[in-house]
Scaffold this motif. Sequence first.
Motif, PDB file in Angstrom:
ATOM      1  N   ALA A 245       0.819  -1.215   0.000  1.00  0.00           N
ATOM      2  CA  ALA A 245       0.000   0.000   0.000  1.00  0.00           C
ATOM      3  C   ALA A 245       0.851   1.263   0.000  1.00  0.00           C
ATOM      4  O   ALA A 245       0.408   2.305  -0.497  1.00  0.00           O
ATOM      5  N   ASP A 246       2.068   1.187   0.550  1.00  0.00           N
ATOM      6  CA  ASP A 246       2.942   2.355   0.611  1.00  0.00           C
ATOM      7  C   ASP A 246       3.754   2.557  -0.652  1.00  0.00           C
ATOM      8  O   ASP A 246       4.268   3.646  -0.900  1.00  0.00           O
ATOM      9  N   ARG A 247       3.890   1.527  -1.491  1.00  0.00           N
ATOM     10  CA  ARG A 247       4.730   1.648  -2.689  1.00  0.00           C
ATOM     11  C   ARG A 247       4.227   0.766  -3.831  1.00  0.00           C
ATOM     12  O   ARG A 247       4.954  -0.088  -4.322  1.00  0.00           O
ATOM     13  N   PRO A 248       2.988   1.005  -4.252  1.00  0.00           N
ATOM     14  CA  PRO A 248       2.427   0.177  -5.331  1.00  0.00           C
ATOM     15  C   PRO A 248       3.177   0.326  -6.650  1.00  0.00           C
ATOM     16  O   PRO A 248       3.292  -0.635  -7.408  1.00  0.00           O
ATOM     17  N   ALA A 249       3.685   1.526  -6.929  1.00  0.00           N
ATOM     18  CA  ALA A 249       4.402   1.732  -8.189  1.00  0.00           C
ATOM     19  C   ALA A 249       5.684   0.912  -8.222  1.00  0.00           C
ATOM     20  O   ALA A 249       6.083   0.403  -9.280  1.00  0.00           O
ATOM     21  N   GLU A 250       6.332   0.764  -7.064  1.00  0.00           N
ATOM     22  CA  GLU A 250       7.551  -0.037  -7.008  1.00  0.00           C
ATOM     23  C   GLU A 250       7.243  -1.501  -7.317  1.00  0.00           C
ATOM     24  O   GLU A 250       8.002  -2.168  -8.029  1.00  0.00           O
ATOM     25  N   LEU A 251       6.123  -1.997  -6.790  1.00  0.00           N
ATOM     26  CA  LEU A 251       5.720  -3.361  -7.123  1.00  0.00           C
ATOM     27  C   LEU A 251       5.412  -3.469  -8.608  1.00  0.00           C
ATOM     28  O   LEU A 251       5.788  -4.452  -9.262  1.00  0.00           O
ATOM     29  N   GLY A 252       4.742  -2.458  -9.151  1.00  0.00           N
ATOM     30  CA  GLY A 252       4.437  -2.469 -10.581  1.00  0.00           C
ATOM     31  C   GLY A 252       5.695  -2.564 -11.427  1.00  0.00           C
ATOM     32  O   GLY A 252       5.754  -3.337 -12.398  1.00  0.00           O
ATOM     33  N   ARG A 253       6.721  -1.809 -11.070  1.00  0.00           N
ATOM     34  CA  ARG A 253       7.971  -1.863 -11.825  1.00  0.00           C
ATOM     35  C   ARG A 253       8.634  -3.232 -11.710  1.00  0.00           C
ATOM     36  O   ARG A 253       9.212  -3.739 -12.675  1.00  0.00           O
ATOM     37  N   LEU A 254       8.541  -3.835 -10.513  1.00  0.00           N
ATOM     38  CA  LEU A 254       9.086  -5.177 -10.326  1.00  0.00           C
ATOM     39  C   LEU A 254       8.386  -6.177 -11.250  1.00  0.00           C
ATOM     40  O   LEU A 254       9.035  -7.021 -11.895  1.00  0.00           O
ATOM     41  N   LEU A 255       7.056  -6.090 -11.330  1.00  0.00           N
ATOM     42  CA  LEU A 255       6.299  -6.998 -12.183  1.00  0.00           C
ATOM     43  C   LEU A 255       6.639  -6.784 -13.657  1.00  0.00           C
ATOM     44  O   LEU A 255       6.726  -7.742 -14.432  1.00  0.00           O
ATOM     45  N   MET A 256       6.843  -5.527 -14.055  1.00  0.00           N
ATOM     46  CA  MET A 256       7.200  -5.245 -15.441  1.00  0.00           C
ATOM     47  C   MET A 256       8.564  -5.834 -15.793  1.00  0.00           C
ATOM     48  O   MET A 256       8.778  -6.340 -16.891  1.00  0.00           O
ATOM     49  N   ARG A 257       9.505  -5.780 -14.838  1.00  0.00           N
ATOM     50  CA  ARG A 257      10.862  -6.269 -15.102  1.00  0.00           C
ATOM     51  C   ARG A 257      10.950  -7.797 -15.080  1.00  0.00           C
ATOM     52  O   ARG A 257      11.923  -8.369 -15.554  1.00  0.00           O
ATOM     53  N   ALA A 258       9.963  -8.445 -14.500  1.00  0.00           N
ATOM     54  CA  ALA A 258      10.037  -9.896 -14.299  1.00  0.00           C
ATOM     55  C   ALA A 258       9.780 -10.699 -15.563  1.00  0.00           C
ATOM     56  O   ALA A 258       9.962 -11.913 -15.567  1.00  0.00           O
ATOM     57  N   GLY A 259       9.357 -10.054 -16.632  1.00  0.00           N
ATOM     58  CA  GLY A 259       9.125 -10.758 -17.887  1.00  0.00           C
ATOM     59  C   GLY A 259       7.970 -11.733 -17.829  1.00  0.00           C
ATOM     60  O   GLY A 259       8.020 -12.815 -18.430  1.00  0.00           O
ATOM     61  N   LEU A 260       6.908 -11.363 -17.123  1.00  0.00           N
ATOM     62  CA  LEU A 260       5.768 -12.254 -16.933  1.00  0.00           C
ATOM     63  C   LEU A 260       4.797 -12.175 -18.105  1.00  0.00           C
ATOM     64  O   LEU A 260       4.673 -11.134 -18.753  1.00  0.00           O
ATOM     65  N   ASP A 261       4.077 -13.269 -18.335  1.00  0.00           N
ATOM     66  CA  ASP A 261       2.948 -13.228 -19.270  1.00  0.00           C
ATOM     67  C   ASP A 261       1.688 -12.734 -18.569  1.00  0.00           C
ATOM     68  O   ASP A 261       0.772 -12.211 -19.217  1.00  0.00           O
ATOM     69  N   GLY A 262       1.604 -12.934 -17.260  1.00  0.00           N
ATOM     70  CA  GLY A 262       0.451 -12.505 -16.480  1.00  0.00           C
ATOM     71  C   GLY A 262       0.767 -12.663 -15.009  1.00  0.00           C
ATOM     72  O   GLY A 262       1.773 -13.289 -14.642  1.00  0.00           O
ATOM     73  N   VAL A 263      -0.085 -12.106 -14.148  1.00  0.00           N
ATOM     74  CA  VAL A 263       0.199 -12.144 -12.716  1.00  0.00           C
ATOM     75  C   VAL A 263      -1.091 -12.332 -11.921  1.00  0.00           C
ATOM     76  O   VAL A 263      -2.142 -11.798 -12.284  1.00  0.00           O
ATOM     77  N   VAL A 264      -0.995 -13.112 -10.854  1.00  0.00           N
ATOM     78  CA  VAL A 264      -2.084 -13.290  -9.897  1.00  0.00           C
ATOM     79  C   VAL A 264      -1.788 -12.388  -8.702  1.00  0.00           C
ATOM     80  O   VAL A 264      -0.711 -12.467  -8.101  1.00  0.00           O
ATOM     81  N   LEU A 265      -2.729 -11.522  -8.368  1.00  0.00           N
ATOM     82  CA  LEU A 265      -2.556 -10.544  -7.295  1.00  0.00           C
ATOM     83  C   LEU A 265      -3.362 -10.960  -6.077  1.00  0.00           C
ATOM     84  O   LEU A 265      -4.595 -10.962  -6.107  1.00  0.00           O
ATOM     85  N   ALA A 266      -2.682 -11.312  -4.992  1.00  0.00           N
ATOM     86  CA  ALA A 266      -3.349 -11.594  -3.720  1.00  0.00           C
ATOM     87  C   ALA A 266      -3.424 -10.301  -2.918  1.00  0.00           C
ATOM     88  O   ALA A 266      -2.722  -9.325  -3.216  1.00  0.00           O
ATOM     89  N   PRO A 267      -4.259 -10.247  -1.873  1.00  0.00           N
ATOM     90  CA  PRO A 267      -4.354  -9.034  -1.057  1.00  0.00           C
ATOM     91  C   PRO A 267      -3.006  -8.669  -0.438  1.00  0.00           C
ATOM     92  O   PRO A 267      -2.214  -9.555  -0.104  1.00  0.00           O
ATOM     93  N   PRO A 268      -2.719  -7.368  -0.274  1.00  0.00           N
ATOM     94  CA  PRO A 268      -3.543  -6.210  -0.640  1.00  0.00           C
ATOM     95  C   PRO A 268      -3.261  -5.662  -2.032  1.00  0.00           C
ATOM     96  O   PRO A 268      -3.838  -4.650  -2.427  1.00  0.00           O
TER      97      PRO A 268
END
Length: 337
Positions: free
Chosen positions: A95-118
Amino acid sequence: MANLAGVSIKTVSRALNDAPHVSAEARERVKAAAATLDYHPNIAAQSLIARRSFLIGLTYERPSPSYVVELQNGALARLEESRYRLVVLPFRNVADRPAELGRLLMRAGLDGVVLAPPACDQDELLAMLDKHRLPYARITPHSAMDRGIVLAMDEVAAGQTVAAHLLELGHTRIGIVLGDPSHAASAARLEGYRRAFAEAKVVIDDRLIVTGDFTYDVGYKVAERLLCQTPQPTAILAQNDDMAVAAMAAVRDCGLSVPHDISIAGFDDSEVARTAWPQLTTVRQPVMQMSWDATDRLIGWLDADRKDGNEGEMAFARRGNHPHELVVRASTAPPKV
């Protein structure tokens, strides 16, 4: 292999890549031929040809170990014998750094992602994923229910069910241990408790509401605070099983017993609920099934046959609703007379 299976080379490729437009019979013949020849597709080569990674991400934040295991097991069970592989991405303070998580997901080379809470409820994160066209599935979100793939459970109703159980036993002085405020589930479950109290015409004592963070250690500390109240609560509602078991330990350390002196109920029906003594009354949340379903629908999205003008449309339901269940065990009983 094509000769052994009695199909064309193109059909072999489609069958081994789980592509559409291959009959079940032909697919089985190809896989049987591959087993006979001890052939194993090279996933790295498939990725280069298809320009896809065949990686599915799963991200979550510091919930109980049992919850994490069920999340992972659900996704892994769906991916077994598929061409996709799971990348687990735990992340603190989403919740304090959602953009940082977003950048991590972009760099991971994923085809898709499952998001658990929060993570599933972070608008900034969802906007980033939408912008970069990274498909996602969300487990038990509480907002923007039209975005991505949604696997839902009515946590308000679940909270109401477990609170009503204690009230029906005759408890009126009930301590409440909340979870991490950054998880929307905490507020939803509290709303369910309040509805049960209102229906029973019992007033909630706000002094008996304390905030934990879904962990055992903090659950123990805040349970101690509840037990210092005069008079003590006759029951404690904890918003997950780890905090409920911590409350049981705090009760015993005060020289009291469960449920003779204080009843305790949790939430999730994780492994710790079944191994605690006494066994824990709790709400069964089908975490593993929701994770399996989220992963399955995400793969369905990724593998959909997209035609010109229909890119991004899904040929399946974007939302799945899962039921909760109250599991009554030995940790709850009527209050002492």
